[in-house]
Write an enzyme that holds these catalytic residues in place. Structure first.
Site, PDB file in Angstrom:
ATOM      1  N   HIS A 184       0.835  -1.219   0.000  1.00 28.48           N
ATOM      2  CA  HIS A 184       0.000   0.000   0.000  1.00 28.48           C
ATOM      3  C   HIS A 184       0.866   1.266   0.000  1.00 28.48           C
ATOM      4  O   HIS A 184       0.424   2.315   0.473  1.00 28.48           O
ATOM      5  CB  HIS A 184      -0.942   0.032   1.207  1.00 28.48           C
ATOM      6  CG  HIS A 184      -1.828  -1.161   1.321  1.00 28.48           C
ATOM      7  ND1 HIS A 184      -3.057  -1.242   0.728  1.00 28.48           N
ATOM      8  CD2 HIS A 184      -1.636  -2.353   1.957  1.00 28.48           C
ATOM      9  CE1 HIS A 184      -3.610  -2.410   0.994  1.00 28.48           C
ATOM     10  NE2 HIS A 184      -2.766  -3.111   1.735  1.00 28.48           N
ATOM     11  N   SER A 314      17.523  17.620 -17.108  1.00 21.03           N
ATOM     12  CA  SER A 314      16.810  18.897 -17.069  1.00 21.03           C
ATOM     13  C   SER A 314      17.555  19.946 -17.871  1.00 21.03           C
ATOM     14  O   SER A 314      18.788  19.971 -17.893  1.00 21.03           O
ATOM     15  CB  SER A 314      16.655  19.377 -15.626  1.00 21.03           C
ATOM     16  OG  SER A 314      16.084  20.664 -15.581  1.00 21.03           O
ATOM     17  N   LYS A 320      20.764  17.199 -12.675  1.00 19.59           N
ATOM     18  CA  LYS A 320      19.591  16.345 -12.494  1.00 19.59           C
ATOM     19  C   LYS A 320      19.636  15.183 -13.492  1.00 19.59           C
ATOM     20  O   LYS A 320      19.906  15.369 -14.684  1.00 19.59           O
ATOM     21  CB  LYS A 320      18.306  17.140 -12.700  1.00 19.59           C
ATOM     22  CG  LYS A 320      17.043  16.436 -12.214  1.00 19.59           C
ATOM     23  CD  LYS A 320      15.858  17.403 -12.285  1.00 19.59           C
ATOM     24  CE  LYS A 320      14.642  16.850 -11.552  1.00 19.59           C
ATOM     25  NZ  LYS A 320      14.128  15.640 -12.171  1.00 19.59           N
ATOM     26  N   GLU A 327      10.693   5.424 -17.740  1.00 19.75           N
ATOM     27  CA  GLU A 327       9.637   6.241 -18.333  1.00 19.75           C
ATOM     28  C   GLU A 327       9.335   5.797 -19.760  1.00 19.75           C
ATOM     29  O   GLU A 327       8.170   5.760 -20.185  1.00 19.75           O
ATOM     30  CB  GLU A 327      10.048   7.707 -18.302  1.00 19.75           C
ATOM     31  CG  GLU A 327      10.117   8.280 -16.890  1.00 19.75           C
ATOM     32  CD  GLU A 327      10.799   9.629 -16.809  1.00 19.75           C
ATOM     33  OE1 GLU A 327      10.883  10.180 -15.696  1.00 19.75           O
ATOM     34  OE2 GLU A 327      11.255  10.141 -17.859  1.00 19.75           O
TER      35      GLU A 327
END
Length: 464
Positions: A184, A314, A320, A327
């Site tokens: 959960h 980025s 980053k 993805e």
């Protein structure tokens, strides 16, 4: 341009085209998407035409000279040498009759070139010779099954096999790293990172098994049914011989359909394959999502995994790095689910003796297999193989977890363990401190009970 003729009359055709009037009519009729049928489908169509010619020769219905020419050009189509000669859009006649005639015309025209070059012209008629014993209504469903089975066997199955092996390697490498489990999205009892990855490895393995079942679902071929499944104008032994030749060519065990009316009127086998592909995409999405979450951070996330840095993340935030491989795979999973749902609806919308969504089914299944296979391969090579565990971070999160209290259930009971966990959370103190303060267990027993490694195995514990 040159002038060609078919049963509807004359048609201007590009001078360099190997196809004829029927194909050109379809090109003009269907300027829809700009997407021709997938190349693997066309290559399989070449194999089907080759097998049909050879079977007709064996049955004494086609001369050896004509059969040799058909087979030679069909082999060229199967090898991808004439892809540009198949310009008809996916969104065409639902039986793909236009594409079947496209193949017949290419074979007939190219065969004339080959025969002339050999000094003995042997003209072929696209219908009477190349399409002998066939109809678009059995050739195209047959090509659909053969092409999808080949794509599954040669593209997706190897990609999933490599992913399985890479995940199994990580499961072994991470076997000694204890980490906190999560259910959960909340803290749960410990397991090893190796155990967690063994679950991913099994998902990938079962995905490969689903691909094998999908191949098996495509084994029955419609060839021999001709127009509506009755086999009109087809030798009774033709289908068996074609299936045997295709099996030898591909290494896949094809056989004649048990019922030709089902094989042409329904596309349930393709819907079954779509379901297997949807399940594979679901598994890949789960794995990709978990890996990117486990690698989230590097300081404000879970950060139990270090993902390979593949590119800057980025245009404004220096340094980053994003989980781009996960993805990518998630997006392919979403795309696959859309494609497979289209196949389900295509299968549902068949009527009477023929399903007339065959080109779209071919497009969707081939697109799904192509994208899934490439995505899985790249994800394996550029992400999974380079994954590293942050052992210190895993230890830190295990040490801070309140769910270690679960191991105290056999000693102090669920209700008292829950009270300890709530007090620890409210006060910021450790489970150990509270249990010892309340004299619920002695220090030695408590330390054994709260050993995270012991919680990763199902060994029984003795009550105090």
């Amino acid at each position: 341009m040159r002038t060609e003729r078919d049963s509807m009359g004359e048609m201007a055709v590009p001078e360099t085209a190997l196809y004829g009037a029927s194909t050109q009519r379809a090109v003009l009729n269907f300027p829809i998407s700009g997407h021709p049928l997938p190349a693997p489908f066309l290559h399989a169509l070449g194999l089907v035409k080759l097998a049909c010619a050879r079977a007709n020769e064996e049955l004494g219905l086609l001369s050896a000279a004509k059969s040799a020419l058909v087979q030679k050009v069909a082999r060229e189509i199967a090898d991808g040498r004439h892809d540009a000669q198949f310009p008809i859009d996916v969104f065409q006649t639902g039986s793909a009759t236009s594409t079947n005639m496209n193949a017949n015309e290419v074979i007939a025209h190219r065969a004339v070139q080959l025969a002339d070059g050999a000094g003995a012209k042997t003209p072929l008629h696209p219908n009477d010779d190349v399409n002998l014993g066939q109809s678009s209504n059995d050739v195209i469903p047959t090509t659909l099954h053969v092409s999808i089975a080949i794509a599954l066997q040669t593209k997706l199955a190897p990609a999933l096999g490599a992913l399985t092996a890479a995940l199994e390697d990580k499961a072994r490498a991470f076997d000694d790293i204890v980490k906190i489990g999560r259910t959960h999205l909340m803290d749960a009892t410990p397991l090893t990172l190796g155990q967690e990855f063994s679950g991913y490895a099994m998902q990938a393995r079962k995905a490969g098994e689903r691909v094998e079942r999908a191949i098996a679902a495509l084994a029955e071929l419609a060839i021999g049914g001709t127009a509506v499944g009755t086999g009109l104008n087809c030798h009774p032994d033709f289908a068996r011989r074609v299936c045997a030749i295709l099996s030898a060519e591909t290494g896949i065990s094809f056989r004649e359909a048990r019922n030709h009316f089902e094989a042409q009127g329904g596309r349930d086998d393709c819907v079954e394959v779509a379901g297997q592909l949807a399940a594979v995409a679901t598994a890949m999405t789960k794995i990709a999502n978990d890996i990117r979450l486990l690698g989230s951070g590097p300081r404000a996330g879970l950060a139990e995994l270090r993902l390979p840095a593949t590119q800057p993340g980025s245009s404004i935030m220096p340094g980053k790095v994003n989980p781009v491989m996960s993805e990518m795979l998630v997006q392919v999973g979403l795309y696959t689910h859309g494609l497979t749902q289209t196949v389900v609806q295509c299968g549902r919308d068949g009527h009477f003796e023929l399903n007339v969504t065959l080109p779209l089914i071919a497009h969707c299944l081939h697109e799904a297999i192509h994208c899934l296979a490439n995505a899985v391969r790249v994800f394996t090579e550029r992400c999974v193989v380079g994954l590293e565990a942050d052992e210190a971070r895993c230890r830190e999160l295990v040490g801070r977890s309140l769910m270690l209290v679960t191991a105290l259930n056999p000693f102090i009971g669920y209700d008292q363990a829950a009270a300890v966990a709530k007090e620890a959370f409210a006060t910021g103190r450790t489970l150990r401190e509270i249990v010892l303060e309340k004299k619920l267990l002695d220090a030695a027993t408590l330390d054994r009970a709260l050993d995270p490694r012991s919680m990763t195995k199902p060994a029984a514990k003795s009550h105090a």
